[in-house]
Design an enzyme around this catalytic site. Sequence first.
Site, PDB file in Angstrom:
ATOM      1  N   SER A 296      20.813 -10.111  31.665  1.00  0.00           N
ATOM      2  CA  SER A 296      21.666  -9.257  30.827  1.00  0.00           C
ATOM      3  C   SER A 296      22.549  -8.404  31.728  1.00  0.00           C
ATOM      4  O   SER A 296      22.223  -8.170  32.893  1.00  0.00           O
ATOM      5  CB  SER A 296      20.780  -8.330  29.984  1.00  0.00           C
ATOM      6  OG  SER A 296      21.514  -7.258  29.446  1.00  0.00           O
TER       7      SER A 296
ATOM      8  N   TYR B 264      14.405  -3.036  26.317  1.00  0.00           N
ATOM      9  CA  TYR B 264      15.184  -4.220  26.689  1.00  0.00           C
ATOM     10  C   TYR B 264      15.653  -4.104  28.138  1.00  0.00           C
ATOM     11  O   TYR B 264      15.514  -5.041  28.923  1.00  0.00           O
ATOM     12  CB  TYR B 264      16.384  -4.326  25.748  1.00  0.00           C
ATOM     13  CG  TYR B 264      17.224  -5.571  25.920  1.00  0.00           C
ATOM     14  CD1 TYR B 264      16.798  -6.784  25.407  1.00  0.00           C
ATOM     15  CD2 TYR B 264      18.468  -5.523  26.543  1.00  0.00           C
ATOM     16  CE1 TYR B 264      17.572  -7.930  25.532  1.00  0.00           C
ATOM     17  CE2 TYR B 264      19.252  -6.654  26.668  1.00  0.00           C
ATOM     18  CZ  TYR B 264      18.799  -7.851  26.159  1.00  0.00           C
ATOM     19  OH  TYR B 264      19.577  -8.989  26.288  1.00  0.00           O
TER      20      TYR B 264
HETATM   21  N1  NAD Z   1      23.557 -11.524  22.412  1.00  0.00           N
HETATM   22  C1  NAD Z   1      23.794 -10.735  23.472  1.00  0.00           C
HETATM   23  O1  NAD Z   1      24.642  -9.822  23.422  1.00  0.00           O
HETATM   24  C2  NAD Z   1      23.054 -10.978  24.756  1.00  0.00           C
HETATM   25  C3  NAD Z   1      23.558 -10.397  25.924  1.00  0.00           C
HETATM   26  C4  NAD Z   1      22.878 -10.601  27.135  1.00  0.00           C
HETATM   27  C5  NAD Z   1      21.730 -11.369  27.147  1.00  0.00           C
HETATM   28  N2  NAD Z   1      21.268 -11.907  26.007  1.00  0.00           N
HETATM   29  C6  NAD Z   1      20.037 -12.708  26.082  1.00  0.00           C
HETATM   30  O2  NAD Z   1      20.305 -14.018  25.654  1.00  0.00           O
HETATM   31  C7  NAD Z   1      19.081 -14.609  25.190  1.00  0.00           C
HETATM   32  C8  NAD Z   1      19.358 -15.261  23.850  1.00  0.00           C
HETATM   33  O3  NAD Z   1      19.691 -14.250  22.927  1.00  0.00           O
HETATM   34  P1  NAD Z   1      20.701 -14.454  21.725  1.00  0.00           P
HETATM   35  O4  NAD Z   1      21.628 -13.318  21.725  1.00  0.00           O
HETATM   36  O5  NAD Z   1      21.241 -15.830  21.721  1.00  0.00           O
HETATM   37  O6  NAD Z   1      19.720 -14.205  20.493  1.00  0.00           O
HETATM   38  P2  NAD Z   1      19.110 -15.135  19.366  1.00  0.00           P
HETATM   39  O7  NAD Z   1      18.143 -14.281  18.644  1.00  0.00           O
HETATM   40  O8  NAD Z   1      20.179 -15.827  18.612  1.00  0.00           O
HETATM   41  O9  NAD Z   1      18.360 -16.252  20.213  1.00  0.00           O
HETATM   42  C9  NAD Z   1      17.106 -16.052  20.776  1.00  0.00           C
HETATM   43  C10 NAD Z   1      16.269 -17.278  20.448  1.00  0.00           C
HETATM   44  O10 NAD Z   1      15.010 -17.121  21.093  1.00  0.00           O
HETATM   45  C11 NAD Z   1      14.003 -17.420  20.169  1.00  0.00           C
HETATM   46  N3  NAD Z   1      12.785 -16.718  20.549  1.00  0.00           N
HETATM   47  C12 NAD Z   1      12.507 -15.389  20.465  1.00  0.00           C
HETATM   48  N4  NAD Z   1      11.280 -15.147  20.925  1.00  0.00           N
HETATM   49  C13 NAD Z   1      10.757 -16.342  21.303  1.00  0.00           C
HETATM   50  C14 NAD Z   1       9.528 -16.739  21.844  1.00  0.00           C
HETATM   51  N5  NAD Z   1       8.555 -15.858  22.095  1.00  0.00           N
HETATM   52  N6  NAD Z   1       9.334 -18.051  22.115  1.00  0.00           N
HETATM   53  C15 NAD Z   1      10.308 -18.963  21.874  1.00  0.00           C
HETATM   54  N7  NAD Z   1      11.498 -18.640  21.347  1.00  0.00           N
HETATM   55  C16 NAD Z   1      11.714 -17.343  21.065  1.00  0.00           C
HETATM   56  C17 NAD Z   1      14.539 -16.977  18.814  1.00  0.00           C
HETATM   57  O11 NAD Z   1      13.867 -17.601  17.752  1.00  0.00           O
HETATM   58  C18 NAD Z   1      15.989 -17.396  18.940  1.00  0.00           C
HETATM   59  O12 NAD Z   1      16.202 -18.729  18.519  1.00  0.00           O
HETATM   60  C19 NAD Z   1      18.053 -13.481  25.126  1.00  0.00           C
HETATM   61  O13 NAD Z   1      17.223 -13.543  26.259  1.00  0.00           O
HETATM   62  C20 NAD Z   1      18.925 -12.240  25.169  1.00  0.00           C
HETATM   63  O14 NAD Z   1      18.241 -11.144  25.718  1.00  0.00           O
HETATM   64  C21 NAD Z   1      21.890 -11.744  24.795  1.00  0.00           C
END
Ligand code: NAD
Length: 254
Positions: free
Chosen positions: A136, A149
């Site tokens: 992140s 987070y």
């Molecule tokens: N969206 C943002 O702004 C952002 C920014 C930086 C980093 N991220 C990171 O990107 C990654 C994906 O996030 P996103 O924004 O696409 O969110 P999202 O919620 O759309 O995707 C996350 C996915 O992970 C799955 N998940 C959650 N816990 C789990 C577990 N214990 N086992 C297996 N699957 C699990 C969820 O069901 C979901 O499909 C995360 O690690 C998040 O921290 C997101």
Amino acid sequence: MKDTVKTVFITGGSTGIGAACVRKFADGGWNVAFMDINAADGAALAKECGVLFVEGSTRNRSDLDAAVDAACRQFGGLDCVVANAGIHRCNTMLDISEEELDLMIDTNIKGTVHTLRATVPFLLRRGGGSVVINASDQCYVGKPNSFGYGLTKGALGQITKSMAIDLGPKGVRVNAVCAGTIRTPLTETLFQSFADITHGGDAGAYWKAEAALYPLGRVGEAHEVAELMYFLASDAASFMTGGLYLVDGGLTAG
Ligand SMILES: NC(=O)c1ccc[n+]([C@@H]2O[C@H](COP(=O)([O-])OP(=O)(O)OC[C@H]3O[C@@H](n4cnc5c(N)ncnc54)[C@H](O)[C@@H]3O)[C@@H](O)[C@H]2O)c1
């Protein structure tokens, strides 16, 4: 079985950035296996892309072992792991509950470590490979109401560097992607909580204010992160390891 092409194992691939990665690697001709707790979206995406989906949680090492086993039985081994699954909750150091602190650490840190421990031995069996960790922009900056987070994502930055040093001599590259705000189901839910605190519950106004923080004047889309993850996974990134790479619309430049 397509054993002449490379195989990637992706966690959290049912929605958001993980789903964009599933599509990107599938389009790139890779064998794709992904795992998620969200079975409905996972099954639909697997059908759409013609890839392997296994339901399971990264919080359970046994789920990971079963998913990795299924991937290796179908594709003959692994060349890349995308440790993407993660969660966010709205909290500060003073108000985070013990339960929520454990949830953040178990999912974002231990879930990632479980993922890496279950998959990296298979990369080593192939004589090398690539690990991409979805960290992140909070490896670089703090953000309000994001204490749990931030602490877990900061740890992923350190995990990336430690692993790159230990595994480089064995042919495994390890990099992290550090995204700014990306519009996904995670942020759609989270920003309602933030809007409740700062914008009287008006999520639309919160999204507008968030976009204004970015030099590019907007937040990012999931496919824009998947592009970087795919590049880091590929041989085009053959001299890149131990890096934390921003894809943040310039947010942290100021
Ligand atoms: N969206 C943002 O702004 C952002 C920014 C930086 C980093 N991220 C990171 O990107 C990654 C994906 O996030 P996103 O924004 O696409 O969110 P999202 O919620 O759309 O995707 C996350 C996915 O992970 C799955 N998940 C959650 N816990 C789990 C577990 N214990 N086992 C297996 N699957 C699990 C969820 O069901 C979901 O499909 C995360 O690690 C998040 O921290 C997101």
